[in-house]
Scaffold this active site. Structure first.
Site, PDB file in Angstrom:
ATOM      1  N   LYS A  13     -86.416  -6.629  -2.722  1.00 37.53           N
ATOM      2  CA  LYS A  13     -87.783  -6.247  -3.123  1.00 37.53           C
ATOM      3  C   LYS A  13     -87.846  -4.754  -3.465  1.00 37.53           C
ATOM      4  O   LYS A  13     -88.356  -4.370  -4.508  1.00 37.53           O
ATOM      5  CB  LYS A  13     -88.791  -6.570  -1.997  1.00 37.53           C
ATOM      6  CG  LYS A  13     -88.837  -8.052  -1.633  1.00 37.53           C
ATOM      7  CD  LYS A  13     -89.869  -8.351  -0.569  1.00 37.53           C
ATOM      8  CE  LYS A  13     -89.584  -7.732   0.792  1.00 37.53           C
ATOM      9  NZ  LYS A  13     -88.351  -8.194   1.448  1.00 37.53           N
ATOM     10  N   ARG A 126     -76.411  -2.607   4.101  1.00 33.03           N
ATOM     11  CA  ARG A 126     -77.313  -1.573   3.566  1.00 33.03           C
ATOM     12  C   ARG A 126     -77.164  -0.275   4.361  1.00 33.03           C
ATOM     13  O   ARG A 126     -77.043  -0.271   5.576  1.00 33.03           O
ATOM     14  CB  ARG A 126     -78.758  -2.053   3.635  1.00 33.03           C
ATOM     15  CG  ARG A 126     -79.753  -0.946   3.278  1.00 33.03           C
ATOM     16  CD  ARG A 126     -81.152  -1.450   3.060  1.00 33.03           C
ATOM     17  NE  ARG A 126     -81.619  -2.317   4.110  1.00 33.03           N
ATOM     18  CZ  ARG A 126     -82.678  -3.118   4.006  1.00 33.03           C
ATOM     19  NH1 ARG A 126     -83.349  -3.161   2.883  1.00 33.03           N
ATOM     20  NH2 ARG A 126     -83.035  -3.871   5.013  1.00 33.03           N
ATOM     21  N   ARG A 159     -80.336   1.207   9.188  1.00 33.43           N
ATOM     22  CA  ARG A 159     -81.629   0.978   9.844  1.00 33.43           C
ATOM     23  C   ARG A 159     -81.393   0.238  11.162  1.00 33.43           C
ATOM     24  O   ARG A 159     -80.541  -0.646  11.221  1.00 33.43           O
ATOM     25  CB  ARG A 159     -82.529   0.115   8.934  1.00 33.43           C
ATOM     26  CG  ARG A 159     -83.350   0.930   7.969  1.00 33.43           C
ATOM     27  CD  ARG A 159     -84.072   0.121   6.920  1.00 33.43           C
ATOM     28  NE  ARG A 159     -84.744  -1.087   7.355  1.00 33.43           N
ATOM     29  CZ  ARG A 159     -85.448  -1.881   6.530  1.00 33.43           C
ATOM     30  NH1 ARG A 159     -85.560  -1.559   5.253  1.00 33.43           N
ATOM     31  NH2 ARG A 159     -86.032  -2.971   6.969  1.00 33.43           N
ATOM     32  N   ARG A 170     -85.531 -11.596  12.056  1.00 32.61           N
ATOM     33  CA  ARG A 170     -86.325 -11.305  10.854  1.00 32.61           C
ATOM     34  C   ARG A 170     -86.394 -12.526   9.932  1.00 32.61           C
ATOM     35  O   ARG A 170     -87.439 -12.823   9.370  1.00 32.61           O
ATOM     36  CB  ARG A 170     -85.728 -10.102  10.118  1.00 32.61           C
ATOM     37  CG  ARG A 170     -85.940  -8.802  10.881  1.00 32.61           C
ATOM     38  CD  ARG A 170     -85.106  -7.661  10.332  1.00 32.61           C
ATOM     39  NE  ARG A 170     -85.490  -7.263   8.991  1.00 32.61           N
ATOM     40  CZ  ARG A 170     -84.773  -6.440   8.235  1.00 32.61           C
ATOM     41  NH1 ARG A 170     -83.643  -5.927   8.701  1.00 32.61           N
ATOM     42  NH2 ARG A 170     -85.201  -6.104   7.039  1.00 32.61           N
TER      43      ARG A 170
HETATM   44  P1  AP5 Z   1     -83.466  -4.048  -0.638  1.00 33.52           P
HETATM   45  O1  AP5 Z   1     -83.931  -3.868  -2.051  1.00 33.52           O
HETATM   46  O2  AP5 Z   1     -83.498  -2.884   0.277  1.00 33.52           O
HETATM   47  O3  AP5 Z   1     -84.161  -5.351  -0.011  1.00 33.52           O
HETATM   48  P2  AP5 Z   1     -85.641  -5.598   0.520  1.00 33.52           P
HETATM   49  O4  AP5 Z   1     -86.052  -6.967   0.096  1.00 33.52           O
HETATM   50  O5  AP5 Z   1     -86.527  -4.451   0.148  1.00 33.52           O
HETATM   51  O6  AP5 Z   1     -85.314  -5.636   2.071  1.00 33.52           O
HETATM   52  P3  AP5 Z   1     -86.020  -5.085   3.361  1.00 33.52           P
HETATM   53  O7  AP5 Z   1     -85.051  -5.381   4.471  1.00 33.52           O
HETATM   54  O8  AP5 Z   1     -86.437  -3.648   3.215  1.00 33.52           O
HETATM   55  O9  AP5 Z   1     -87.245  -5.982   3.459  1.00 33.52           O
HETATM   56  P4  AP5 Z   1     -87.975  -6.360   4.696  1.00 33.52           P
HETATM   57  O10 AP5 Z   1     -89.102  -7.072   4.065  1.00 33.52           O
HETATM   58  O11 AP5 Z   1     -87.300  -7.075   5.769  1.00 33.52           O
HETATM   59  O12 AP5 Z   1     -88.223  -4.943   5.419  1.00 33.52           O
HETATM   60  P5  AP5 Z   1     -89.447  -3.931   5.395  1.00 33.52           P
HETATM   61  O13 AP5 Z   1     -88.912  -2.576   5.279  1.00 33.52           O
HETATM   62  O14 AP5 Z   1     -90.516  -4.385   4.475  1.00 33.52           O
HETATM   63  O15 AP5 Z   1     -81.961  -4.604  -0.732  1.00 33.52           O
HETATM   64  C1  AP5 Z   1     -81.215  -4.860   0.449  1.00 33.52           C
HETATM   65  C2  AP5 Z   1     -79.751  -4.382   0.223  1.00 33.52           C
HETATM   66  O16 AP5 Z   1     -79.145  -5.184  -0.780  1.00 33.52           O
HETATM   67  C3  AP5 Z   1     -79.637  -2.930  -0.269  1.00 33.52           C
HETATM   68  O17 AP5 Z   1     -78.489  -2.361   0.308  1.00 33.52           O
HETATM   69  C4  AP5 Z   1     -79.498  -3.058  -1.783  1.00 33.52           C
HETATM   70  O18 AP5 Z   1     -78.768  -1.999  -2.332  1.00 33.52           O
HETATM   71  C5  AP5 Z   1     -78.765  -4.390  -1.921  1.00 33.52           C
HETATM   72  N1  AP5 Z   1     -79.215  -5.180  -3.069  1.00 33.52           N
HETATM   73  C6  AP5 Z   1     -80.486  -5.360  -3.497  1.00 33.52           C
HETATM   74  N2  AP5 Z   1     -80.510  -6.216  -4.548  1.00 33.52           N
HETATM   75  C7  AP5 Z   1     -79.224  -6.591  -4.770  1.00 33.52           C
HETATM   76  C8  AP5 Z   1     -78.600  -7.496  -5.716  1.00 33.52           C
HETATM   77  N3  AP5 Z   1     -79.315  -8.166  -6.623  1.00 33.52           N
HETATM   78  N4  AP5 Z   1     -77.267  -7.663  -5.633  1.00 33.52           N
HETATM   79  C9  AP5 Z   1     -76.541  -7.000  -4.703  1.00 33.52           C
HETATM   80  N5  AP5 Z   1     -77.052  -6.138  -3.796  1.00 33.52           N
HETATM   81  C10 AP5 Z   1     -78.388  -5.935  -3.822  1.00 33.52           C
HETATM   82  O19 AP5 Z   1     -90.063  -4.166   6.875  1.00 33.52           O
HETATM   83  C11 AP5 Z   1     -89.387  -3.699   8.028  1.00 33.52           C
HETATM   84  C12 AP5 Z   1     -90.203  -4.062   9.253  1.00 33.52           C
HETATM   85  O20 AP5 Z   1     -91.501  -3.426   9.199  1.00 33.52           O
HETATM   86  C13 AP5 Z   1     -90.530  -5.561   9.441  1.00 33.52           C
HETATM   87  O21 AP5 Z   1     -89.493  -6.273  10.065  1.00 33.52           O
HETATM   88  C14 AP5 Z   1     -91.802  -5.472  10.315  1.00 33.52           C
HETATM   89  O22 AP5 Z   1     -91.492  -5.180  11.646  1.00 33.52           O
HETATM   90  C15 AP5 Z   1     -92.519  -4.282   9.727  1.00 33.52           C
HETATM   91  N6  AP5 Z   1     -93.425  -4.673   8.636  1.00 33.52           N
HETATM   92  C16 AP5 Z   1     -93.344  -4.310   7.323  1.00 33.52           C
HETATM   93  N7  AP5 Z   1     -94.326  -4.868   6.616  1.00 33.52           N
HETATM   94  C17 AP5 Z   1     -95.049  -5.619   7.481  1.00 33.52           C
HETATM   95  C18 AP5 Z   1     -96.192  -6.452   7.339  1.00 33.52           C
HETATM   96  N8  AP5 Z   1     -96.794  -6.630   6.148  1.00 33.52           N
HETATM   97  N9  AP5 Z   1     -96.666  -7.098   8.437  1.00 33.52           N
HETATM   98  C19 AP5 Z   1     -96.096  -6.918   9.648  1.00 33.52           C
HETATM   99  N10 AP5 Z   1     -95.008  -6.132   9.851  1.00 33.52           N
HETATM  100  C20 AP5 Z   1     -94.480  -5.494   8.777  1.00 33.52           C
END
Ligand code: AP5
Length: 215
Positions: A13, A126, A159, A170
């Site tokens: 994302k 990551r 992280r 997760r």
């Molecule tokens: P990346 O683009 O970083 O993936 P992402 O989908 O953004 O992953 P996140 O882990 O950040 O999402 P998440 O939703 O779990 O975490 P968030 O920070 O929102 O890509 C991942 C890796 O793969 C990278 O190394 C990248 O380089 C690589 N990559 C990407 N695309 C690729 C491809 N096509 N091919 C190969 N490699 C690729 O949330 C963290 C925490 O915050 C949650 O667990 C929760 O506790 C809290 N939180 C956040 N939002 C909420 C909410 N709305 N409600 C409640 N709690 C929340």
């Protein structure tokens, strides 16, 4: 355009949002990044969120809804792309209500579909820059110098929620609480599901093919 990007942890994302922001000039609002900023700044919200985030649990809806509605209120007229929010049906309803109050609505929902084995490899590989939040991967997106951020020379870190153990929690939470949002949005918006298992540049073209007609 007001866009919601859905997808499992590690679906890409944040990676796709960078491309979307560059091409369409939208504001990127990542709930995870905003929470991590609160933590880095030591705010009450950040302290409250810490234990939920590090264990892979969701931060309570009321905290997240207030935080994100506040951020959306600051967005320019050009629009925004939401990354990681909403993550529960309750949050989606809160978002819809807040937008309706301003005669606005979500224009498109993009759902990045990815298999769980790929999620685990992407998340555990990551690495991020603690200073500028740039995202790398030990195999797919390597920095020029191993372990060092290309942009500001900081040492990259993992992280706390990117371990194999926390990923299990997760993914469980995603399947139970966030995946139902696809049906929620299908009942009121067009949901574009994109195969996000391929390399990032390939996925980018699929995403653009869905968004170009709306721009
Ligand atoms: P990346 O683009 O970083 O993936 P992402 O989908 O953004 O992953 P996140 O882990 O950040 O999402 P998440 O939703 O779990 O975490 P968030 O920070 O929102 O890509 C991942 C890796 O793969 C990278 O190394 C990248 O380089 C690589 N990559 C990407 N695309 C690729 C491809 N096509 N091919 C190969 N490699 C690729 O949330 C963290 C925490 O915050 C949650 O667990 C929760 O506790 C809290 N939180 C956040 N939002 C909420 C909410 N709305 N409600 C409640 N709690 C929340």
């Amino acid at each position: 355009m007001r866009i919601v990007l859905l997808g499992a942890p590690g679906a890409g994302k944040g990676t796709q949002c960078k491309y979307i922001v560059e091409k369409y000039g939208l504001l990127h609002l990542s709930s995870g990044d905003i929470l991590r900023r609160h933590r880095a700044n030591g705010t009450d919200l950040g302290k409250k969120a810490q234990k939920f985030m590090d264990s892979g649990a969701l931060v309570p809806d009321n905290v997240i809804i207030d935080m994100m509605i506040d951020e959306i209120g600051k967005a320019p007229a050009g629009g925004f792309v939401l990354d990681g929010f909403p993550r529960t049906v309750n949050q989606a309803e809160g978002l819809d209500k807040a937008l309706a109050g301003k005669n606005q609505k979500i224009d498109a929902v993009l759902n990045l579909s990815v298999t769980e084995d790929i999620v685990v490899r992407r998340i555990t590989g990551r690495r991020i820059c603690p200073k500028c939040a740039a995202v790398y991967h030990i195999e797919n997106v390597k920095p020029r110098v191993d372990g060092i951020c290309d942009k500001d020379g900081s040492s990259l870190v993992q992280r706390p929620d990117d371990t194999a153990e926390v990923v299990v929690t997760r993914l469980k939470n995603y399947n139970e609480q966030t995946a139902p949002l696809v049906d929620y949005y299908k009942s009121k918006n067009t949901v574009y599901t994109v195969d996000a298992n391929r390399e990032a540049e390939f996925v980018k073209e699929l995403v653009f093919s869905k968004l170009d007609p709306l721009a």
